[in-house]
Motif scaffolding. Structure first.
Motif, PDB file in Angstrom:
ATOM      1  N   GLN A 138       9.991 -43.841   4.964  1.00 56.60           N
ATOM      2  CA  GLN A 138       9.905 -42.391   4.860  1.00 56.60           C
ATOM      3  C   GLN A 138       8.847 -41.901   5.832  1.00 56.60           C
ATOM      4  O   GLN A 138       7.880 -42.606   6.118  1.00 56.60           O
ATOM      5  CB  GLN A 138       9.490 -41.960   3.455  1.00 56.60           C
ATOM      6  N   LYS A 140       6.123 -39.082   5.833  1.00 55.44           N
ATOM      7  CA  LYS A 140       5.522 -38.267   4.790  1.00 55.44           C
ATOM      8  C   LYS A 140       4.504 -37.283   5.366  1.00 55.44           C
ATOM      9  O   LYS A 140       4.006 -37.445   6.480  1.00 55.44           O
ATOM     10  CB  LYS A 140       4.862 -39.159   3.743  1.00 55.44           C
ATOM     11  N   ASP A 283      -1.149 -36.642  -0.738  1.00 52.52           N
ATOM     12  CA  ASP A 283       0.188 -37.062  -0.325  1.00 52.52           C
ATOM     13  C   ASP A 283       1.204 -36.037  -0.822  1.00 52.52           C
ATOM     14  O   ASP A 283       1.407 -35.899  -2.026  1.00 52.52           O
ATOM     15  CB  ASP A 283       0.479 -38.445  -0.909  1.00 52.52           C
ATOM     16  N   GLY A 285       4.424 -36.118  -0.109  1.00 56.97           N
ATOM     17  CA  GLY A 285       5.751 -36.704  -0.208  1.00 56.97           C
ATOM     18  C   GLY A 285       6.497 -36.721   1.113  1.00 56.97           C
ATOM     19  O   GLY A 285       5.991 -36.332   2.167  1.00 56.97           O
TER      20      GLY A 285
END
Length: 313
Positions: A138, A140, A283, A285
């Motif tokens: 990912q 992020k 974070d 995401g």
């Protein structure tokens, strides 16, 4: 490289002679004799790509996760004994890849998706049986602590930023074809107002609120950072974007020196840096799913796995 092209010529020539003989009613035995001729060339499986490439994997910046994984692959795979990973920059890697493809020469590069090279060239990842490069990743978004309270509109836009690989690759390809980076970002924004609207939904325009975004100087992160910067400028933010090496990029966010970044590749590429700084940043995401890193070659190369490469003699 020159010798490799003549080997390919020999392969084609040998195949043509065999087909002519078959068309004239030659027996299987006669066909075997023709194929066994020492002048008939080598099969693709006998071509030592490593020798042609000097047993070198073309990498990007030293310290990049994909480079580290490639160096680990050299250690993990016995058939890569004697190989080296050369480091330079993502731009230099792309140039070397383009030149090799133009001349139909063998090359192995450290690659990642999304990247414009997959839209421009016919490429493939080499299979990685030992899973040195890991699975899907990912990309992020990370921001400094306290941003939500101090600059809630900036926080919300960054939190809602999300798109797909095809979006990023279209911008990267336009930039690689010569369009100015900011112009390419603006072109995409104009054509994707619904998506952009979902990023700014529920926020208010501001008047010159300062924001600084950092990014590693990869084509993918140049695209994403410029797009989100242009969107935030339209919302009234005074946006600065700063390219940094991987380590300083993470350090600057964790230290609260900058607003944030949309360039965190996890869990593999930036995994060590995340573990080092995760307690000092926020974070938000994934902003992009399905990213990937690995060793990449042109489709015309007769190899499908890292294990198909040969060790240096």
């Amino acid at each position: 490289m020159f010798n490799w092209n003549w080997k390919r010529f020999g392969m084609v020539a040998g195949l043509s002679l065999t087909l002519v003989a078959a068309g004239c009613g030659s027996s299987d035995e006669e066909g075997s004799e023709t194929n066994g001729d020492s002048d008939g060339g080598e099969s693709a499986s006998e071509v030592n790509y490593g020798e042609e490439m000097g047993y070198e994997i073309t990498g990007i910046e030293a310290g990049a996760g994909v480079v580290g994984a490639a160096e680990s692959a050299v250690e993990e795979y016995e058939n890569l004994n004697g190989w080296e990973v050369s480091t330079s920059s993502s731009g230099a890697m792309a140039t070397a890849l383009g030149e090799a493809i133009e001349n139909e020469e063998p090359i192995v590069v450290t690659g990642w998706t999304p990247h414009w090279k997959f839209a421009k060239y016919d490429l493939k990842y080499l299979e990685d049986p030992k899973e040195v490069f890991g699975g899907e990743e990912q990309i992020k978004t990370m921001v400094r602590e306290g941003l939500e309270e101090e600059k809630p509109n900036a926080y919300k836009i960054l939190d809602q930023f999300s798109w797909e690989a095809a979006d990023m690759e279209s911008i990267m390809l336009e930039i690689s074809n010569g369009t100015d980076v900011a112009e390419a970002a603006q072109n995409w924004i104009e054509e994707n107002q619904d998506k952009v609207g979902s990023w700014t939904e529920g926020t208010e325009k501001v008047d010159g609120t300062e924001v600084e975004l950092v990014y590693v100087n990869w084509d993918s992160e140049i695209a994403s950072t410029n797009v989100i910067a242009e969107v935030m400028k339209e919302q009234g933010f005074d946006v600065t974007i700063t390219p940094l090496d991987n380590g300083p990029m993470w350090e600057s966010v964790a230290a609260g020196e900058v607003t944030g970044m949309v360039a965190a590749w996890l869990p593999g590429t930036h995994g060590d840096l995340y573990e080092q700084h995760k307690d000092n940043l926020v974070d938000l995401g994934a902003n992009l799913e399905g990213a990937k890193i690995g060793l990449v070659v042109p489709e015309y190369m007769e190899v499908d796995s890292i294990e198909d490469l040969e060790a240096a003699e």
